[in-house]
Design a protein around this motif. Structure first.
Motif, short mmCIF file in Angstrom:
data_model
loop_
_atom_site.label_atom_id
_atom_site.label_comp_id
_atom_site.label_asym_id
_atom_site.label_seq_id
_atom_site.Cartn_x
_atom_site.Cartn_y
_atom_site.Cartn_z
N ALA A 20 1.03 -1.28 0.09
CA ALA A 20 0.04 -0.05 -0.04
C ALA A 20 0.80 1.19 0.03
CB ALA A 20 -1.01 0.04 1.07
N ASP A 21 1.92 1.06 0.74
CA ASP A 21 3.05 2.46 0.84
C ASP A 21 3.49 2.77 -0.57
OD1 ASP A 21 2.42 2.82 3.41
OD2 ASP A 21 4.24 1.95 4.30
N LEU A 22 3.97 1.65 -1.45
CA LEU A 22 4.58 1.91 -2.40
C LEU A 22 3.56 2.37 -3.67
CD1 LEU A 22 6.96 -1.73 -2.61
CD2 LEU A 22 7.56 0.71 -2.35
N ARG A 23 2.22 1.58 -3.42
CA ARG A 23 1.34 2.13 -4.40
C ARG A 23 0.82 3.54 -4.13
NH1 ARG A 23 -1.57 -1.40 -7.05
NH2 ARG A 23 -1.30 -3.19 -5.51
N ARG A 24 1.20 4.14 -3.20
CA ARG A 24 0.80 5.43 -2.93
C ARG A 24 1.73 6.26 -3.37
NH1 ARG A 24 -2.08 4.13 1.81
NH2 ARG A 24 -0.58 3.18 2.79
N GLU A 25 3.03 5.91 -3.49
CA GLU A 25 4.37 6.52 -4.01
C GLU A 25 3.95 6.60 -5.38
OE1 GLU A 25 6.77 7.90 -2.66
OE2 GLU A 25 6.63 7.05 -0.45
N VAL A 26 3.62 5.28 -6.20
CA VAL A 26 3.32 5.40 -7.58
C VAL A 26 2.36 6.36 -8.00
CG1 VAL A 26 2.90 3.68 -9.38
CG2 VAL A 26 4.25 2.90 -7.94
N GLU A 27 1.41 6.28 -7.40
CA GLU A 27 0.19 7.06 -7.61
C GLU A 27 0.61 8.62 -7.39
OE1 GLU A 27 -2.93 6.58 -9.27
OE2 GLU A 27 -1.93 4.55 -9.06
N ALA A 28 1.51 9.09 -6.52
CA ALA A 28 1.89 10.36 -6.56
C ALA A 28 2.76 10.65 -7.55
CB ALA A 28 2.76 10.66 -5.09
N LEU A 29 3.51 9.88 -8.02
CA LEU A 29 4.41 10.04 -9.42
C LEU A 29 3.64 10.15 -10.56
CD1 LEU A 29 7.54 7.69 -8.70
CD2 LEU A 29 7.47 9.99 -8.68
N ARG A 30 2.35 9.49 -10.49
CA ARG A 30 1.67 9.64 -11.82
C ARG A 30 0.78 10.89 -11.92
NH1 ARG A 30 -1.43 3.71 -11.57
NH2 ARG A 30 0.15 2.60 -12.74
N SER A 31 0.53 11.49 -10.29
CA SER A 31 -0.27 12.61 -10.53
C SER A 31 0.25 13.79 -10.37
CB SER A 31 -1.31 12.62 -9.17
OG SER A 31 -0.38 12.67 -8.13
N ARG A 32 1.82 13.80 -10.67
CA ARG A 32 2.36 14.88 -10.75
C ARG A 32 2.20 15.90 -11.89
NH1 ARG A 32 8.71 14.42 -8.48
NH2 ARG A 32 8.04 14.54 -6.24
N ARG A 33 1.92 17.26 -11.76
CA ARG A 33 1.56 18.08 -12.78
C ARG A 33 3.10 18.38 -13.39
NH1 ARG A 33 -3.21 21.47 -10.81
NH2 ARG A 33 -4.06 20.10 -9.00
N ALA A 34 2.87 19.00 -14.71
CA ALA A 34 3.87 19.33 -15.67
C ALA A 34 4.12 20.68 -15.13
CB ALA A 34 3.51 19.47 -17.09
N PHE A 35 3.15 21.49 -14.73
CA PHE A 35 3.27 23.08 -14.32
C PHE A 35 2.35 22.98 -13.32
CE2 PHE A 35 3.37 22.72 -19.09
CZ PHE A 35 4.62 23.52 -19.43
N GLY A 36 2.96 24.34 -12.50
CA GLY A 36 2.08 24.42 -11.25
C GLY A 36 2.72 24.12 -10.08
N LEU A 37 2.07 23.97 -8.90
CA LEU A 37 3.00 23.54 -7.40
C LEU A 37 3.20 22.30 -7.30
CD1 LEU A 37 3.82 25.28 -5.02
CD2 LEU A 37 1.72 24.63 -3.93
N ASN A 38 4.48 21.71 -7.46
CA ASN A 38 4.82 20.42 -7.28
C ASN A 38 5.46 20.29 -5.84
OD1 ASN A 38 3.98 19.24 -9.94
ND2 ASN A 38 5.52 20.38 -10.82
N PHE A 39 5.14 19.10 -5.22
CA PHE A 39 5.66 18.93 -3.92
C PHE A 39 5.48 17.61 -3.60
CE2 PHE A 39 1.42 20.65 -2.95
CZ PHE A 39 1.08 19.85 -2.18
N GLU A 40 5.90 17.11 -2.56
CA GLU A 40 5.90 15.53 -2.08
C GLU A 40 4.60 15.49 -1.24
OE1 GLU A 40 7.75 13.07 -3.23
OE2 GLU A 40 9.24 14.55 -4.00
N ARG A 41 3.58 14.91 -1.99
CA ARG A 41 2.18 14.74 -1.27
C ARG A 41 2.23 13.44 -0.51
NH1 ARG A 41 0.90 17.53 -5.79
NH2 ARG A 41 -0.45 19.41 -5.89
N HIS A 42 3.14 12.53 -0.64
CA HIS A 42 2.71 11.23 -0.25
C HIS A 42 3.50 10.86 1.15
CE1 HIS A 42 6.85 11.59 -2.34
NE2 HIS A 42 7.13 10.59 -1.46
N VAL A 43 4.13 12.10 1.76
CA VAL A 43 4.90 11.81 3.09
C VAL A 43 3.77 11.64 3.96
CG1 VAL A 43 6.15 12.67 5.10
CG2 VAL A 43 6.59 13.07 2.53
#
Length: 713
Positions: A20-43
């Motif tokens: 489940a932890d790894l899946r959240r990391e993957v989803e966080a990478l998938r949802s990253r925006r090309a523009f705008g505010l990018n930050f680590e949401r998965h912590v």
């Protein structure tokens, strides 16, 4: 990605939590925006629950040894697999969870620890069953709604409030941690320092989680979010608000809070901060009646009774000439003004006048004060309508409130700057300034009332004389910011989930006093101690959960006593508060407010009693809050039903007819809860209820209603 998905499925078969932890990391990478505010949401976030009873299935940490420094804490997380009794107390059998941190651990390591040496940890993705327990109340407001103060981790409190207030909050005012790097906030039970490489990412992750919940609480048709911030995070916060509230109209105000500026070697002295305002739906910025927020069109009055301690009867200030009776008739008219009493003369010996009450300047505590004018001076002002009689207060030592216009205000009238537009029934003038016009406020606020020292630090010092809170907001600045959006909403619900010392609740009380409103504020704060206090407490052998430690937490040491002092007009030591409120509404702080407040602590209930319907007492305050936090609360489950002032609970469908009759006869009741798993039975109850009444279904298993954090973070 397909290869990665296959690998995740293999891991899931052996270690579900790690997968489940790894899946959240993957989803966080998938949802990253090309523009705008990018930050680590998965912590992930977690919170320690000191004092909470250790139960099988809990996640726990080891408490540090008494006297040990904070950096000696073992931050590994263990799961309680069993709790057994021993001659020395309860002992927990522990095992490591399958998580990323545990990969290098010996799989079969299973120590045991005394429960007194453990603290429960709640991760933000763990299912939680919240409840509320009352820890006290102040009642001075009659049948007005209660303000609520909730001691809790604010993320969990916001989730619990979704049950009670989703879509119902009119205004949110928050002053979140500014992320200065000066150990002013914690992430996962550890202070975030200036050298933390993930400092901004952690702050944004913390804020986004809470703002998403705040969005669900706000009324989408007409509400406002107000956020105060300084220069360290205002750029990131602006982008975060744009992304979280894409449909809102977001503006930023600059507010001068320190006119002298804060000295910073080699840099500009900082004198201002920023206020973001996100307007939802039809929300609009209200107009002001005067260029100075703290003023107003109506000429203000001053309380005739002196407020400073140096003006008590028998002191040199004012002298005996200013202690005399004012005779008030039953219809609120000044019938006569008596002669001053001698210093040794008891006021009870004053001759009476038929049909009148003799009014003396007396505080609620019984302390005899002086009037602000001599008897001849009061007589002259009364003849011109510059004295007015206010509320009748028969239960107080001073039976009537009396006010007067000061010489400056009288000069404004007599020199034409203000005009008398009407008179009250008792002859008192109603005067307004001629040049006061409605205007739209600007986005730069330079107002004496907003000075954080005079309106914040010094006000708090009067309320809590021996306690020092770092950087409190100006009471009047918060009051003014809210006024733009709740003036026309006398029953508004205001939320502050970074409540600090309780300034927002205090400001809402002032707004209520100014127009007789019944607005209520929900204040959420935790009970952390400051970094300095924590260091001293640890050195003295104390730990979180100890009474000495908890007594010095922010909620217990500042928020609750500050709000109680504001309401009662007395310091925690029982002394009348010195000083006066200023600006829009000037009156002695010792007068307090006619308001009701109740204090709660968020509890974390065990699944078993919740599932077996033994947790109603814990969820009862949530039902009361949903019903408006007014009147009597139904605190215990009954055999059949109960109907309180504004809501009712049906526990047994067999009592439906009696319940319907009781609700029908109780006009103020507009909400009922029906405890049942029977959908057809619930619909049958709904069909017979009066049209004014909303019905909410409570499942027999409260797990279904009150589980939060189910798979979310």
């Amino acid at each position: 990605m397909s290869r990665l998905s296959n690998l995740l499925r293999q891991v899931e078969a052996k270690a579900p939590e790690l997968a489940a932890d790894l899946r959240r990391e993957v989803e966080a990478l998938r949802s990253r925006r090309a523009f705008g505010l990018n930050f680590e949401r998965h912590v992930p976030e977690m919170v320690e629950l000191p004092g909470r009873t250790i139960r099988r299935g809990d996640k726990v940490r080891f408490l540090p040894e008494r006297g040990a420094p904070a950096d000696s804490v073992d931050d590994r997380i263990w799961r309680v697999v069993a709790v057994r009794r021993s001659p020395d107390g309860a002992v927990a059998e522990l095992a490591r969870s399958a998580s990323a941190e545990a990969l290098d651990e010996v799989e079969h390591e299973s120590p045991s620890r005394s429960c007194e040496e453990l603290v429960v940890v709640a991760e933000f993705r763990d299912p939680i069953y919240p409840g509320l327990v009352s820890t006290g109340k102040v009642e001075r407001g009659g049948n007005k709604p209660f303000h609520s103060v909730i001691n809790a981790e604010n993320y969990h409190a916001l989730q619990a409030l979704l049950y009670t207030h989703e879509g119902k909050v009119d205004a949110i005012y928050i002053d979140p941690p500014y992320n200065s790097g000066a150990r002013d906030w914690k992430y996962n039970n550890d202070y975030v320092d200036s050298d933390d490489a993930y400092r901004h990412s952690k702050w944004l992750a913390m804020m986004e989680r809470r703002l998403k919940l705040a969005k669900r609480l706000l009324n989408p048709d007409d509400s406002v979010l107000i956020v105060a911030i300084d220069e360290k995070e205002y750029l990131r916060l602006g982008l975060l608000l744009e992304q979280t509230f894409p449909d809102a109209r977001t503006e930023m105000v600059t507010s001068v809070v320190n006119p002298r500026g804060r000295h910073r070697p080699g840099r500009f002295s900082r004198s201002d901060e920023y206020i973001y305002v996100a307007l939802l739906g039809d929300a609009r910025v209200g107009q002001e009646e005067d260029p100075e927020f703290a003023g107003g069109k109506r000429v203000p009055w001053r309380t005739l009774r002196r407020s400073d301690a140096s003006s008590a009867r028998g002191t040199s200030k004012g002298g005996p000439a200013q202690f005399y009776p004012i005779y008030i008739s039953a219809d609120g008219q000044i019938a006569a003004i008596g002669e001053p009493l001698l210093p040794e003369q008891d006021r009870s010996t004053t001759p009476g006048i038929d049909g009148c009450e003799a009014v003396f300047p007396i505080r609620d505590s019984g302390l005899e004060m002086n009037w602000g004018l001599t008897a001849p001076g009061l007589t002259r002002l009364t003849e011109h309508g510059y004295v007015r009689v206010g509320r009748h207060t028969p239960d107080k030592p001073q039976k009537w409130e009396i006010s007067y216009l000061t010489s400056g205000k009288i000069a404004d009238i007599e020199e034409g700057r203000a005009e008398v537009v009407a008179r009250e029934d008792n002859g008192a003038v109603i005067a307004e300034y001629r040049d006061s016009k409605m205007k739209t406020p600007t986005s730069t606020w330079v107002r004496p009332a907003h000075n954080a020292e005079t309106g914040g630090t010094l006000v708090l010092r009067e309320l809590l004389p021996d306690r020092r809170f770092p950087f409190p907001k100006s009471l009047y600045a918060v009051e003014d910011a809210l006024r733009f959006f709740v003036t026309d909403k006398p029953g508004a619900v205001v939320l502050d989930f970074f409540a600090g010392s309780g300034t927002t609740a205090h400001a809402v009380m002032r707004l209520n006093r100014q127009d007789g409103g019944g607005r209520q504020c929900i204040s959420v704060t935790n009970n952390e101690v400051s970094a300095e206090d924590a260091q001293q407490l640890r050195a003295a052998g104390h730990r979180p959960g100890d009474p000495t430690w908890e007594t010095l937490g922010i909620c217990e040491y500042f928020t609750k006593p500050r709000i109680e002092a504001a309401v009662t007009g007395r310091t925690p030591e029982g002394d009348p508060i010195k000083g006066d409120y200023r600006f829009t509404d000037e009156f002695p702080m010792a007068d307090g407010f006619e308001e009701n407040v109740e204090y709660f602590t968020l509890t974390y209930e065990a699944a078993r009693p919740v599932a077996h319907n033994r947790a109603f007492a814990a969820v009862a305050p949530l039902l009361w809050l949903r019903a408006g936090a007014q009147g009597r609360r139904i605190d215990a489950a009954t055999v059949d039903f109960d109907v309180a002032d504004t809501y009712g609970v049906l526990f047994d469908l067999d009592a439906t007819q009696e319940f319907i009759a009781a609700v029908t006869d109780a006009d103020p009741v507009t909400l009922v809860f029906v405890v049942t798993d029977d959908d057809r039975g619930f619909q049958a109850v709904c069909a017979e209820l009066p049209a004014r009444v909303e019905a909410v279904r409570l499942y027999s298993s409260y797990l279904t209603n009150f589980t939060i954090n189910t798979g979310r973070e």
